[in-house]
Design a protein around this motif. Structure first.
Motif, PDB file in Angstrom:
ATOM      1  N   THR A 114      -0.062  -1.622   6.701  1.00 40.80           N
ATOM      2  CA  THR A 114      -0.840  -1.275   5.515  1.00 40.80           C
ATOM      3  C   THR A 114       0.001  -0.490   4.525  1.00 40.80           C
ATOM      4  O   THR A 114      -0.063  -0.727   3.306  1.00 40.80           O
ATOM      5  N   ASP A 117       2.389  -2.903   2.795  1.00 37.60           N
ATOM      6  CA  ASP A 117       1.693  -3.737   1.817  1.00 37.60           C
ATOM      7  C   ASP A 117       1.259  -2.916   0.602  1.00 37.60           C
ATOM      8  O   ASP A 117       1.301  -3.405  -0.540  1.00 37.60           O
ATOM      9  N   TYR A 118       0.863  -1.660   0.844  1.00 39.72           N
ATOM     10  CA  TYR A 118       0.436  -0.799  -0.262  1.00 39.72           C
ATOM     11  C   TYR A 118       1.578  -0.544  -1.243  1.00 39.72           C
ATOM     12  O   TYR A 118       1.395  -0.621  -2.469  1.00 39.72           O
ATOM     13  N   ASP A 124      -2.981  -4.287  -5.549  1.00 38.46           N
ATOM     14  CA  ASP A 124      -4.049  -4.799  -4.689  1.00 38.46           C
ATOM     15  C   ASP A 124      -4.927  -3.696  -4.101  1.00 38.46           C
ATOM     16  O   ASP A 124      -5.891  -3.991  -3.389  1.00 38.46           O
ATOM     17  N   TYR A 125      -4.587  -2.433  -4.390  1.00 39.41           N
ATOM     18  CA  TYR A 125      -5.303  -1.321  -3.769  1.00 39.41           C
ATOM     19  C   TYR A 125      -5.739  -0.278  -4.797  1.00 39.41           C
ATOM     20  O   TYR A 125      -5.115  -0.117  -5.840  1.00 39.41           O
ATOM     21  N   VAL A 238      -8.649   1.456   5.313  1.00 40.50           N
ATOM     22  CA  VAL A 238      -8.838   0.532   4.186  1.00 40.50           C
ATOM     23  C   VAL A 238     -10.170  -0.199   4.301  1.00 40.50           C
ATOM     24  O   VAL A 238     -10.616  -0.550   5.393  1.00 40.50           O
ATOM     25  N   ALA A 240     -13.004  -2.979   1.857  1.00 41.98           N
ATOM     26  CA  ALA A 240     -13.107  -3.933   0.748  1.00 41.98           C
ATOM     27  C   ALA A 240     -14.577  -4.292   0.583  1.00 41.98           C
ATOM     28  O   ALA A 240     -15.379  -4.113   1.504  1.00 41.98           O
ATOM     29  N   LYS A 252      -8.991   1.181  -0.880  1.00 44.28           N
ATOM     30  CA  LYS A 252      -9.889   0.049  -1.068  1.00 44.28           C
ATOM     31  C   LYS A 252      -9.062  -1.145  -1.510  1.00 44.28           C
ATOM     32  O   LYS A 252      -8.311  -1.078  -2.474  1.00 44.28           O
ATOM     33  N   ASP A 253      -9.183  -2.235  -0.775  1.00 44.07           N
ATOM     34  CA  ASP A 253      -8.467  -3.464  -1.087  1.00 44.07           C
ATOM     35  C   ASP A 253      -9.260  -4.240  -2.140  1.00 44.07           C
ATOM     36  O   ASP A 253     -10.401  -4.637  -1.903  1.00 44.07           O
ATOM     37  N   SER A 255      -7.874  -6.965  -3.740  1.00 44.70           N
ATOM     38  CA  SER A 255      -7.270  -8.285  -3.890  1.00 44.70           C
ATOM     39  C   SER A 255      -8.265  -9.370  -3.506  1.00 44.70           C
ATOM     40  O   SER A 255      -9.284  -9.103  -2.861  1.00 44.70           O
ATOM     41  N   ASP A 262      -2.357 -14.675   6.332  1.00 39.73           N
ATOM     42  CA  ASP A 262      -2.997 -13.466   6.856  1.00 39.73           C
ATOM     43  C   ASP A 262      -3.918 -13.781   8.033  1.00 39.73           C
ATOM     44  O   ASP A 262      -4.153 -12.919   8.888  1.00 39.73           O
TER      45      ASP A 262
END
Length: 303
Positions: A114, A117-118, A124-125, A238, A240, A252-253, A255, A262
């Protein structure tokens, strides 16, 4: 040995069928009401989240699992006359070191992936950390997430794995059955509406991963820890708008998810690596026999 030890207790087929059919009945009744009344589940969730707040809504959705776990334990103890320890493991006592190894493995991986990716895709976040609701969330998560995940593990990798193994006297049928039903149970999650039925590959694949882990290790400790670590860290880290866990998490995602790498990467790449790590750590041997072999009743069998 893990499955076979159920022979030592009351193991008539109907003792296993009743609680499982009761659980399926609750799921079926819920689906029937939704279809009969033509309810928009996503809109209901959105409305309840706005009215109650995410912490209260999250807690209310976790409490039934704690009740189900208690009922399952009572059924095992009083109807099967079986100690809970023997549904948990074939070892002389529950190995909490294995629990924490499984927990730590997935928790560390989730946090690292995470974070990567962040920082790679910050667009995306959204950082939504708010101390007070987060601390309340943390309290809810630490108490109730292990109860939620433990119910699912005891029902599928413990109770039904043993019950079906005793009935068919082999290992591969309970592995397939519990994995497919475990995955199918997630069909009504909002992620399926958002991403599509392809995500069922992930859910069913996770069921096989946890089942293989349980059979190879002759106990549920690793699966209990892994499942708890996955859900607990995810709930805190995280969220969404389209996930089943909508929480006051750190991130919070935002995307737009898709059914691509994935979904397939965990099942085809990450889970085999995890199994390899566990096999090395705990010196697993005899894969063919432990996953596909026969289940032989011990001498001291109760009919």
């Amino acid at each position: 040995m893990y499955i076979a030890q159920a022979f030592r207790y009351k193991h008539d087929w109907w003792r296993y069928a009743l609680p499982f059919l009761g659980f399926l009945g609750l799921i079926g009744a819920n689906y029937f009401v939704i279809e009969l009344l033509n309810l928009d589940v996503n809109e209901i969730m959105k409305s309840e989240l706005e009215r109650k707040g995410s912490n209260q809504f999250f807690l209310e959705n976790l409490i039934p699992f704690a009740i189900f776990l208690a009922l399952l334990f009572l059924w095992i103890y009083f109807v099967h006359k079986q100690p809970i320890k023997t549904v948990t493991t074939s070892r002389k006592k529950i190995d909490w070191g294995r629990f924490w190894f499984g927990f730590g493995l997935i928790a560390t991986f989730t946090i690292l992936i995470t974070a990567i990716d962040y920082y790679s895709n910050p667009q995306d976040y959204v950082l939504q950390f708010d101390l007070e609701p987060f601390l309340i969330l943390a309290l809810i998560v630490v108490i109730f997430i292990p109860l939620q995940t433990s119910f699912e593990e005891y029902l599928f990798r413990g109770y039904l794995m043993q019950g079906i193994g005793v009935l068919f006297r082999n290992r591969w049928i309970p592995l397939i059955f519990t994995s497919v039903v475990f995955g199918g149970m997630h069909f009504f999650n909002p992620e399926v509406d958002k991403i599509g039925p392809t995500i069922m590959v992930y859910y069913i694949g996770t069921g096989f991963f946890l089942g293989i882990m349980t059979l190879m290790d002759e106990g549920m400790e690793l699966a209990l820890g892994f499942h708890a670590g996955n859900n607990l860290v995810t709930a805190l880290l995280v969220t969404a708008d389209w996930t089943v866990f909508q929480t006051n998490s750190v991130l919070k995602d935002i995307s737009d998810p898709s059914a691509g790498i994935d979904i397939l990467a965990p099942v085809l790449i990450i889970y085999p690596i995890f199994l390899g790590i566990m096999a090395w750590r705990y010196k697993w041997k005899g894969w063919g026999d432990k996953l596909f072999g026969k289940v032989t009743p011990p001498i001291e069998t109760i009919q």
